[in-house]
Design an enzyme around this catalytic site. Structure first.
Site, short mmCIF file in Angstrom:
data_model
loop_
_atom_site.label_atom_id
_atom_site.label_comp_id
_atom_site.label_asym_id
_atom_site.label_seq_id
_atom_site.Cartn_x
_atom_site.Cartn_y
_atom_site.Cartn_z
CG ASP A 471 2.86 32.24 63.22
OD1 ASP A 471 2.54 31.85 62.08
OD2 ASP A 471 2.04 32.48 64.12
CG ASP A 541 -4.10 29.39 63.19
OD1 ASP A 541 -3.19 28.77 63.78
OD2 ASP A 541 -3.98 30.57 62.80
C1 GLA Z 1 -0.94 32.50 64.04
C2 GLA Z 1 -0.63 31.08 64.45
C3 GLA Z 1 -1.25 30.80 65.79
C4 GLA Z 1 -0.71 31.76 66.81
C5 GLA Z 1 -0.95 33.19 66.37
C6 GLA Z 1 -0.27 34.17 67.27
O1 GLA Z 1 -2.28 32.66 63.78
O2 GLA Z 1 -1.07 30.18 63.48
O3 GLA Z 1 -0.98 29.47 66.18
O4 GLA Z 1 0.67 31.53 66.99
O5 GLA Z 1 -0.50 33.41 65.04
O6 GLA Z 1 -0.42 35.46 66.87
#
Ligand code: GLA
Length: 722
Positions: A471, A541
């Site tokens: 990420d 997301d």
């Molecule tokens: C980001 C990612 C999510 C998750 C969060 C965790 O927003 O896109 O899928 O992994 O971080 O903090």
């Protein structure tokens, strides 16, 4: 195919169904001549056509003519007043450039770019070297074509062939000049949780600039544009695509000049960019993948999908079956312990899920997003028995285990920051802008990258981990490295992304059996550069089945279905609060790399049965996601339905997923044309009880189901032997 007509000094590059023609004109410049559908080369026409736009060698005002010459790499300050492709600032500050042909060579294969993503194999490459008449810069333009593809790959390598250092203030990857500007320009814009929304506008006069200056390719603008001929639709008409294989700050510009021609160029964003090149050093620009389609946007998308799968993504992973995952992020957020995770794993095993992915919160002090990033040590207090226990439990239940990292980041409240505050990008005395309460590690520094490599490797070695979600949750501010001298601060953004590529290269090489998924706050770095290392990327997301359909639609413009990681999440949706049926969430997610992002232990018995069936069904169509062609059938941005078909290359099978996005009364007799099938083959549409030829399914279409808002369908189409 690459041909060189020696006498006329003409280069003809050909892909599957396009040609690209250039020549060295009498004045010695590399001049663009043609880009489009295949032609028969005519020396007399090429000369007549190109001569009108070429400067005359004996013309006293010759250099002013550069302003209308279609150039393959634009210079500056020598009569061409359009935006240059590169700016070379010499020791004394002089910065005019005039790039003239010096030599060329044609080779099999594609150039490997050291430390940067690139085409992995195949093709033929023409490299033309230009010399700057006013500086010591030598520019090598590479052009790679493939017999089975309509993608042309370009990049530029700039060398300092002199004795004194100079500074690049701009170093674009490619420049192409189409003879007219009667196009709409389409970009994929967006924001967090709403990425890659297609938007097309007329070019008009002046410059359209599509860019990111965030240190990442970004949620806001993908490093891609398409030029659409008036009337270009999904299946008809001419379009050109320009897609940078790059993950950092970028710019692509389309400049309609005074005479109507269009200069399209792009590469690393020149805003704030500089690069010092010492004697003998070279600067390698990222590759750009240009696409030509005479079969509308849909054909362009399929060319890009094949290109990324066949030439960019790691061949060991590109077509490998993707594990169906359950990720605990939206199930637990930071609030989990071993028992909660074990319960999810038990349920996942009972449902037929392949992999459990443990998301954020397993390391350091990390019970919220205020602390812990950088401390890649498992938190045994929170997770009794550590990762080993989770991995062992997964194994015992027949699942593999995946883990989340955010390797590029650091929290101020972390042991790493307390020990090494200088590891963060920023300047002493200037309060850093925080985003999600975190700072960005200075990946221009090899020691920082090495440190992260060691830590992540140690975790990956500590137990059986077969999947990593990488990420990256914020963009860069205070573009300043404590480790770079003043005259190299303009190098930070590109050096940062080189650091990211370096780490990705080392980790994927050290752990070849681990499957890496990219992520950047969802789809904030969904680009060809990342796909080189990570065969799939968390698309967004936002997993709401209505919003997601649109995001996946836009993403499919220039990336393969298999690159899109798509999960079923809970309702009301955590991002939009919308309630959609589980069947619709499953159908939309099944158009990519499939998984779940919810608390499986909270499913009702009925939902459990449905999930089991979804997993079974997905396994039956997963080859179409991996290898099929995408046909976008109904556009959710300008209609009441979303519909996409995945069709096998041999056209024996198809999978059609649709969603009613906006119900209206009395909409009888609405039909859907199913494109992409073989007109001469006979097909059965299982769910409709219909048998018809491909010609009929396309020509006549089928009746669209009348469904309530957010109702969906998934049809399985198979060839019926006559
Ligand atoms: C980001 C990612 C999510 C998750 C969060 C965790 O927003 O896109 O899928 O992994 O971080 O903090």
């Amino acid at each position: 195919m690459i041909k060189y007509e020696r006498k006329a000094r003409v280069f003809i590059l050909g892909g599957k169904s396009f040609d690209y023609v250039m020549r060295v004109n009498a004045a010695g410049y590399l001049q663009f001549v043609y880009y489009g559908a295949k032609i028969d080369y005519s020396p007399s026409l090429t000369a007549a056509y190109a001569d009108t736009l070429a400067p005359k060698p004996d013309d006293f005002n010759m250099n002013m003519a550069l302003d209308c010459m279609p150039s393959e790499y634009g210079g500056f300050g020598r009569g061409d007043f359009r935006a240059p492709s590169a700016v070379v600032v010499q020791k004394d500050g002089f910065c005019a450039s005039e790039f003239a042909y010096a030599s060329h060579e044609i080779k099999d294969g594609a150039p490997a770019l050291d430390g940067m993503p690139h085409v992995r194999r195949g093709g033929k490459t023409l490299s033309v070297t230009l010399k700057d008449k006013t500086s010591d810069a030598e520019i090598t333009l590479n052009y790679t074509v493939f017999d089975d593809s309509d993608i042309l790959v370009k990049n530029a390598v700039i060398k300092n062939a002199g004795a004194d250092a100079f500074e690049l203030r701009k170093a674009f990857s490619f420049c192409t000049e189409l003879p007219d500007s009667a196009f709409d320009i389409m970009r994929l814009h967006g924001r967090w949780a709403n990425e890659r929304i297609p938007e097309a506008t007329p070019i008009g006069h002046g410059t359209v600039r599509v860019e990111s200056a965030r240190g990442a390719s970004s949620h806001q603008m993908n490093p891609f544009v398409a030029l659409l001929r008036k009337g270009c639709s999904e299946e008809l008409g001419e379009c050109y695509g320009f897609n940078l294989i790059y993950s950092g700050s970028f710019a692509i510009t389309a400049e309609a000049g005074q005479y109507g021609a269009l200069r399209v160029q792009g590469g690393i964003n020149d805003f704030g960019f500089s690069w010092r090149l010492r004697a003998g050093e070279s600067f390698v620009t990222p590759q750009a993948a240009l696409a030509y389609s005479a079969g509308g946007l849909g054909q362009m998308s399929r060319e890009y999908a094949d290109f990324f799968r066949n030439y960019v993504i790691d061949p060991k992973k590109a077509f490998a079956p993707r594990p169906i995952v359950v990720n605990n992020w939206e199930a637990t957020y930071f609030d989990f312990d071993r028992d909660k995770l074990f319960a999810i794993i038990d349920e996942a095993a009972a449902l037929g899920i392949d992999t459990f992915v443990l998301d954020d919160g397993w390391f350091g002090k990390r019970d919220d997003d205020l602390s812990g990033l950088g401390d890649w040590f498992v938190n045994d207090k929170k997770l009794r028995g550590g990762l080993k226990a989770v991995a062992a439990h997964c194994a015992q239940k027949g699942l593999t285990f995946g883990l989340w990292f955010e390797p590029e980041m650091i929290s101020e409240d972390s042991d790493l920051f307390r020990a090494h505050p200088d590891y963060a990008i920023g300047k002493d005395g200037v309060t850093p802008c925080r985003s999600r309460n975190q700072l960005v590690l200075d990946f221009t520094r090899p020691d920082v990258v090495d440190y992260v490599f060691e830590r992540v490797s140690a975790v990956l070695r500590s137990c059986d981990i077969s999947y990593v979600k990488w990420d990256m949750n914020r963009n860069i501010t205070e573009f300043f490295s404590r480790a770079l001298p003043a005259d190299r601060q303009g190098e930070l953004a590109h050096r940062y992304i080189l650091g990211v590529y370096g780490l990705a290269e080392k980790l994927t090489a050290a752990f070849p059996d681990v499957f890496f998924e990219g992520c950047a706050g969802g789809g904030g770095r969904f680009d060809g550069g990342m796909l080189y290392y990570f065969p799939q990327i968390w698309t967004s997301d936002d997993t709401d089945a209505f919003e997601r359909a649109k995001i996946q639609w836009g993403t499919s413009t220039c990336y393969p279905a298999s690159a899109m990681s798509c999960h079923v999440s809970a309702c009301p949706n955590h991002q939009t609060q919308r309630i959609t049926p589980l069947s619709t969430r499953g159908a939309v997610a099944s158009l990519g790399a499939f998984g779940y992002e919810l608390d499986l232990t909270k499913l009702t018995d009925g939902e459990r049965d449905e999930v089991r069936a979804q997993i079974r069904d997905y396994k039956s169509i997963s080859e179409l996601v991996l290898r099929g062609d995408t046909y976008r059938l109904s556009n959710p941005f300008d209609g009441d339905y979303f519909c996409v078909a995945l069709v096998s290359k041999d056209k024996t099978a198809a999978y059609v997923v649709g969603e009613r996005v906006h119900g209206v009364p009395c909409d009888y007799n609405r039909t859907l044309k199913i494109r992409g099938l073989d007109p001469d083959k006979l097909y059965e549409v299982e769910e409709l009880g219909v048998t018809a030829s491909g010609r009929t399914l396309d020509g006549m279409g089928v009746l669209l189901p009348r469904l309530p808002d957010f109702g969906a369908w998934a049809w399985h189409i198979t060839e019926k032997k006559k």
